[in-house]
Design an enzyme around this catalytic site. Structure first.
Site, PDB file in Angstrom:
ATOM      1  N   ASP A   8       0.842  -1.192   0.000  1.00 40.10           N
ATOM      2  CA  ASP A   8       0.000   0.000   0.000  1.00 40.10           C
ATOM      3  C   ASP A   8       0.884   1.250   0.000  1.00 40.10           C
ATOM      4  OD1 ASP A   8       0.792   0.457   2.626  1.00 40.10           O
ATOM      5  OD2 ASP A   8      -1.208   0.225   3.493  1.00 40.10           O
ATOM      6  N   CYS A  65       2.604  -3.561   4.011  1.00 41.00           N
ATOM      7  CA  CYS A  65       1.820  -2.360   4.327  1.00 41.00           C
ATOM      8  C   CYS A  65       2.491  -1.717   5.537  1.00 41.00           C
ATOM      9  CB  CYS A  65       0.340  -2.689   4.536  1.00 41.00           C
ATOM     10  SG  CYS A  65      -0.049  -3.721   5.961  1.00 41.00           S
ATOM     11  N   THR A  67       2.110  -2.133   8.812  1.00 40.88           N
ATOM     12  CA  THR A  67       2.507  -3.150   9.800  1.00 40.88           C
ATOM     13  C   THR A  67       2.673  -4.535   9.194  1.00 40.88           C
ATOM     14  OG1 THR A  67       0.181  -3.623  10.235  1.00 40.88           O
ATOM     15  CG2 THR A  67       1.237  -1.970  11.654  1.00 40.88           C
ATOM     16  N   VAL A  69       0.093  -6.288   8.768  1.00 42.88           N
ATOM     17  CA  VAL A  69      -1.063  -7.020   9.304  1.00 42.88           C
ATOM     18  C   VAL A  69      -2.244  -7.008   8.338  1.00 42.88           C
ATOM     19  CG1 VAL A  69      -2.775  -7.104  11.154  1.00 42.88           C
ATOM     20  CG2 VAL A  69      -0.382  -6.673  11.700  1.00 42.88           C
ATOM     21  N   GLY A  70      -2.692  -5.814   7.966  1.00 42.59           N
ATOM     22  CA  GLY A  70      -3.888  -5.728   7.143  1.00 42.59           C
ATOM     23  C   GLY A  70      -3.737  -6.435   5.812  1.00 42.59           C
ATOM     24  N   HIS A  98       8.021 -24.921   8.671  1.00 46.09           N
ATOM     25  CA  HIS A  98       6.960 -25.596   9.432  1.00 46.09           C
ATOM     26  C   HIS A  98       5.556 -25.325   8.906  1.00 46.09           C
ATOM     27  CE1 HIS A  98       9.515 -26.180  13.352  1.00 46.09           C
ATOM     28  NE2 HIS A  98      10.098 -26.682  12.272  1.00 46.09           N
ATOM     29  N   ASN A  99       5.334 -24.149   8.361  1.00 48.11           N
ATOM     30  CA  ASN A  99       3.968 -23.752   7.979  1.00 48.11           C
ATOM     31  C   ASN A  99       3.770 -23.669   6.473  1.00 48.11           C
ATOM     32  OD1 ASN A  99       4.897 -21.569  10.449  1.00 48.11           O
ATOM     33  ND2 ASN A  99       3.360 -23.110  10.917  1.00 48.11           N
ATOM     34  N   ARG A 109       6.587   0.202   8.410  1.00 47.61           N
ATOM     35  CA  ARG A 109       6.770   1.070   9.570  1.00 47.61           C
ATOM     36  C   ARG A 109       7.356   0.303  10.751  1.00 47.61           C
ATOM     37  NH1 ARG A 109       0.735   3.514   8.552  1.00 47.61           N
ATOM     38  NH2 ARG A 109       1.310   5.010   6.924  1.00 47.61           N
ATOM     39  N   HIS A 133       4.650 -31.651  10.073  1.00 46.21           N
ATOM     40  CA  HIS A 133       4.216 -30.302   9.698  1.00 46.21           C
ATOM     41  C   HIS A 133       3.201 -30.347   8.560  1.00 46.21           C
ATOM     42  CE1 HIS A 133       7.209 -28.883  12.421  1.00 46.21           C
ATOM     43  NE2 HIS A 133       8.170 -29.495  11.760  1.00 46.21           N
ATOM     44  N   ARG A 136      -0.202 -30.861   9.990  1.00 46.77           N
ATOM     45  CA  ARG A 136      -0.773 -29.644  10.583  1.00 46.77           C
ATOM     46  C   ARG A 136      -1.210 -28.659   9.507  1.00 46.77           C
ATOM     47  NH1 ARG A 136       4.208 -30.060  14.836  1.00 46.77           N
ATOM     48  NH2 ARG A 136       3.290 -31.765  16.050  1.00 46.77           N
TER      49      ARG A 136
END
Ligand code: RB5
Length: 155
Positions: A8, A65, A67, A69-70, A98-99, A109, A133, A136
């Site tokens: 963004d 972005c 953080t 997060v979004g 693992h994921n 930021r 893994h 999971r």
């Protein structure tokens, strides 16, 4: 290897640096934008990169972005996507081992350019370990596809 990258308005400068870093490693980069600091909505960019990854048009994605997060939340709404916000290279590496993450995200930021390069490098160098893994990760897919998890009912 081909990666998609999206960001963004808060992450234009760091996106350019990471894109150049990836290209210097011989990676083809599909840049879905944005390229200006005019305010925009991160779900659009998260979705665009996630769509390319989920459709197999690219091998993975990088999202940025403010953080992380979004834009990663948006990507994770697309079936088949496992996007992870990382502020450190260790988490980035383990998120692949693992994921089996297929998108790495971070915050413009939150981390500086050099840390961001290390995050991306560790993620690219790591390999999914499979085995327990895989079991999971398969459970994550089951939740995604059925909105349920059989193992949760088995006591
Ligand atoms: C934009 O100001 C900011 O909210 C966005 O970049 C991101 O941090 C959201 O998660």
């Amino acid at each position: 290897m081909k990666l998609a990258i999206g960001n963004d308005h808060s992450a234009v400068e760091i996106k350019q640096a990471i894109k150049a870093h990836l290209e210097a490693k011989g990676i083809e980069v599909v840049d879905v934008g944005v390229c200006t600091t005019e305010s925009c909505n991160y779900p659009v960019l998260g979705y665009k990169v996630a769509r390319l990854v989920a459709d197999g048009a690219v091998d993975g994605g990088v999202l940025i972005c403010g953080t992380g997060v979004g834009i990663s939340l948006a990507a994770n709404k697309v079936k088949g996507i496992r996007a992870c916000v990382c502020s450190d290279p260790y988490t980035a590496r383990l998120s692949k081992m693992h994921n089996n993450t297929n998108i790495i995200a971070f915050g413009a930021r939150v981390v500086g350019v050099e840390t961001a390069k290390m995050i991306v490098d560790e993620w690219l160098d790591a390999r999914f370990e499979g085995g327990r893994h895989q079991t999971r990760v398969d459970m994550l897919t089951e939740i995604e596809q059925t909105q349920d998890l059989q193992a949760a009912h088995e006591g």
